[in-house]
Design an enzyme around this catalytic site. Structure first.
Site, PDB file in Angstrom:
ATOM      1  CB  ALA A  65      -0.883  -0.010   1.241  1.00 42.54           C
ATOM      2  N   GLY A 110       0.653  -5.222   0.725  1.00 39.27           N
ATOM      3  CA  GLY A 110      -0.487  -5.401  -0.174  1.00 39.27           C
ATOM      4  C   GLY A 110      -0.100  -6.106  -1.470  1.00 39.27           C
ATOM      5  CD  GLU A 113      -2.035  -7.950   2.819  1.00 43.23           C
ATOM      6  OE1 GLU A 113      -1.730  -6.806   2.421  1.00 43.23           O
ATOM      7  OE2 GLU A 113      -2.599  -8.148   3.904  1.00 43.23           O
ATOM      8  CD  GLU A 133       1.718  -5.508   5.748  1.00 40.03           C
ATOM      9  OE1 GLU A 133       2.533  -6.380   6.109  1.00 40.03           O
ATOM     10  OE2 GLU A 133       1.006  -5.634   4.742  1.00 40.03           O
TER      11      GLU A 133
HETATM   12  N1  COA Z   1       4.552   3.309  -0.566  1.00 43.07           N
HETATM   13  C1  COA Z   1       4.975   4.455  -1.102  1.00 43.07           C
HETATM   14  N2  COA Z   1       6.141   4.598  -1.758  1.00 43.07           N
HETATM   15  C2  COA Z   1       6.922   3.524  -1.855  1.00 43.07           C
HETATM   16  C3  COA Z   1       6.559   2.279  -1.310  1.00 43.07           C
HETATM   17  C4  COA Z   1       5.310   2.196  -0.641  1.00 43.07           C
HETATM   18  N3  COA Z   1       4.846   1.049  -0.120  1.00 43.07           N
HETATM   19  N4  COA Z   1       7.544   1.390  -1.566  1.00 43.07           N
HETATM   20  C5  COA Z   1       8.485   2.037  -2.261  1.00 43.07           C
HETATM   21  N5  COA Z   1       8.121   3.336  -2.421  1.00 43.07           N
HETATM   22  C6  COA Z   1       8.847   4.393  -3.107  1.00 43.07           C
HETATM   23  C7  COA Z   1       9.975   4.971  -2.256  1.00 43.07           C
HETATM   24  O1  COA Z   1       9.478   5.931  -1.361  1.00 43.07           O
HETATM   25  C8  COA Z   1      10.864   5.539  -3.325  1.00 43.07           C
HETATM   26  O2  COA Z   1      10.288   6.760  -3.784  1.00 43.07           O
HETATM   27  P1  COA Z   1      11.218   8.082  -3.913  1.00 43.07           P
HETATM   28  O3  COA Z   1      12.255   7.721  -4.938  1.00 43.07           O
HETATM   29  O4  COA Z   1      10.270   9.140  -4.358  1.00 43.07           O
HETATM   30  O5  COA Z   1      11.813   8.301  -2.564  1.00 43.07           O
HETATM   31  C9  COA Z   1      10.741   4.537  -4.453  1.00 43.07           C
HETATM   32  O6  COA Z   1       9.513   3.851  -4.243  1.00 43.07           O
HETATM   33  C10 COA Z   1      11.855   3.523  -4.478  1.00 43.07           C
HETATM   34  O7  COA Z   1      11.947   2.956  -3.186  1.00 43.07           O
HETATM   35  P2  COA Z   1      13.331   2.905  -2.346  1.00 43.07           P
HETATM   36  O8  COA Z   1      12.980   2.660  -0.922  1.00 43.07           O
HETATM   37  O9  COA Z   1      14.158   4.108  -2.653  1.00 43.07           O
HETATM   38  O10 COA Z   1      14.010   1.641  -3.048  1.00 43.07           O
HETATM   39  P3  COA Z   1      14.918   0.506  -2.364  1.00 43.07           P
HETATM   40  O11 COA Z   1      15.369  -0.345  -3.497  1.00 43.07           O
HETATM   41  O12 COA Z   1      15.922   1.091  -1.461  1.00 43.07           O
HETATM   42  O13 COA Z   1      13.900  -0.353  -1.449  1.00 43.07           O
HETATM   43  C11 COA Z   1      11.856  -1.478  -0.916  1.00 43.07           C
HETATM   44  C12 COA Z   1      12.805  -1.008  -2.027  1.00 43.07           C
HETATM   45  C13 COA Z   1      10.613  -2.046  -1.627  1.00 43.07           C
HETATM   46  C14 COA Z   1      12.523  -2.555  -0.061  1.00 43.07           C
HETATM   47  C15 COA Z   1      11.470  -0.283  -0.015  1.00 43.07           C
HETATM   48  O14 COA Z   1      11.002   0.764  -0.863  1.00 43.07           O
HETATM   49  C16 COA Z   1      10.389  -0.568   0.985  1.00 43.07           C
HETATM   50  O15 COA Z   1      10.655  -1.145   2.027  1.00 43.07           O
HETATM   51  N6  COA Z   1       9.128  -0.153   0.694  1.00 43.07           N
HETATM   52  C17 COA Z   1       8.032  -0.269   1.624  1.00 43.07           C
HETATM   53  C18 COA Z   1       7.512  -1.684   1.737  1.00 43.07           C
HETATM   54  C19 COA Z   1       6.388  -1.763   2.760  1.00 43.07           C
HETATM   55  O16 COA Z   1       6.546  -1.514   3.922  1.00 43.07           O
HETATM   56  N7  COA Z   1       5.192  -2.172   2.273  1.00 43.07           N
HETATM   57  C20 COA Z   1       4.037  -2.348   3.104  1.00 43.07           C
HETATM   58  C21 COA Z   1       3.256  -1.106   3.166  1.00 43.07           C
HETATM   59  S1  COA Z   1       1.817  -1.292   4.226  1.00 43.07           S
END
Ligand code: COA
Length: 260
Positions: A65, A110, A113, A133
């Site tokens: 999400a 999500g 999911e 989460e």
């Molecule tokens: N919601 C909003 N933005 C997200 C996102 C999410 N769930 N997951 C990734 N992004 C965005 C980042 O903010 C970043 O945007 P920016 O360049 O404008 O800052 C972009 O996607 C790339 O992510 P980044 O974190 O820089 O890449 P990474 O390779 O270092 O890490 C992940 C990738 C997927 C491991 C990391 O982004 C992450 O942990 N995301 C959240 C996952 C999460 O908690 N999901 C459950 C949500 S309830």
């Protein structure tokens, strides 16, 4: 309509692609709503007999999400958002045609999911699965605490949800979260399409009824589900497809089903 979700149909297979590459295909409200309407479009199109759900690019299926929508939300204002996401997952699961998740990178929160709401999961070797989460101080809300234990068992599901730690594709294969892992995203896309084209040729009524009976295994008692299976088994015997399938076998030819 934005282009944050793409829809295309080829040879009876609809491909729904989440298209927010700069946000790792994070699921905002518009994306979830668009996915919903594209799944409805696929369900209502008699030419479409299978669906592939995937993410654009090679980084993410969906990284969960969209967290930028979380600040300022409380228990009241978050409820419609989570109920809507769950409803779309339930809708995907209940679709009368098969849905394949082609997981081409991160499938977190999500994303994981939505993949679990699909019937069959294929992944590329760079895919990562997880329910992170807990690291945000929240829990999965699109069915993660419900579908994950049913797919992989309660002990492993607890470890994944309580730690929030992601797992690699080969581990997801080992625990039964995915059916197959491909060396590259390109191989994954080809493999998912190959599987979809096999499913397209299968008889539609039998596919729908088999899916329902399989899905019931999660909800009904053994006794009720066995009785349901008898009912829908009998139903297939009144279909044109049953006549065609049996006749084709006895005449030593390939069946051509009309999904009736
Ligand atoms: N919601 C909003 N933005 C997200 C996102 C999410 N769930 N997951 C990734 N992004 C965005 C980042 O903010 C970043 O945007 P920016 O360049 O404008 O800052 C972009 O996607 C790339 O992510 P980044 O974190 O820089 O890449 P990474 O390779 O270092 O890490 C992940 C990738 C997927 C491991 C990391 O982004 C992450 O942990 N995301 C959240 C996952 C999460 O908690 N999901 C459950 C949500 S309830």
């Amino acid at each position: 309509m934005s282009n944050e979700v793409l829809y295309e149909v080829e040879d009876g297979v609809a491909t729904i692609t989440i298209n927010r590459p700069e946000k790792y295909n994070a699921l905002n409200k518009d994306v979830v709503d668009m996915m919903h309407s594209f799944f409805q479009k696929a369900e209502e199109d008699p030419e479409v007999r299978a669906v592939i759900l995937t993410g654009i690019g090679e980084k993410a299926f969906a990284a969960g999400a969209d967290i930028t929508a979380f600040p300022g939300r409380d228990s009241k204002t978050v409820r419609p958002f989570v109920e809507n996401g769950q409803a779309v997952c339930n809708y995907i699961e209940s679709l009368s045609i098969p849905v394949i998740a082609a997981v081409n990178g991160f499938a977190l929160g999500g994303g994981c999911e939505f993949a679990m709401a699909c019937d069959i999961r294929y992944a590329s070797s760079n895919a990562r699965f997880g329910q992170p989460e807990i690291n945000l101080g929240i829990i999965p809300g699109y069915g993660g605490t419900v579908r994950l234990p049913r797919l992989v068992g309660l002990g492993i599901a607890k470890e994944l949800v309580l730690t929030g730690n992601p797992i690699k594709a080969d581990e997801a294969l080992r625990i039964g979260l995915v059916n197959r892992v491909f060396d590259s995203v390109e191989d994954l896309r080809n493999g998912a399409m190959e599987l979809a084209k096999i499913l397209v040729k299968r008889p539609g009524v039998a596919i729908k009824l088999a899916k329902q009976s399989l899905n019931n295994a999660w909800e009904m008692s053994l006794k009720d589900n066995l009785s349901y299976e008898v009912d829908v088994f009998c139903e297939t015997f009144d279909t044109e497809d049953k006549k065609e399938g049996v006749d084709a076998f006895l005449s030593k030819r390939d069946p051509v089903f009309k999904h009736k």
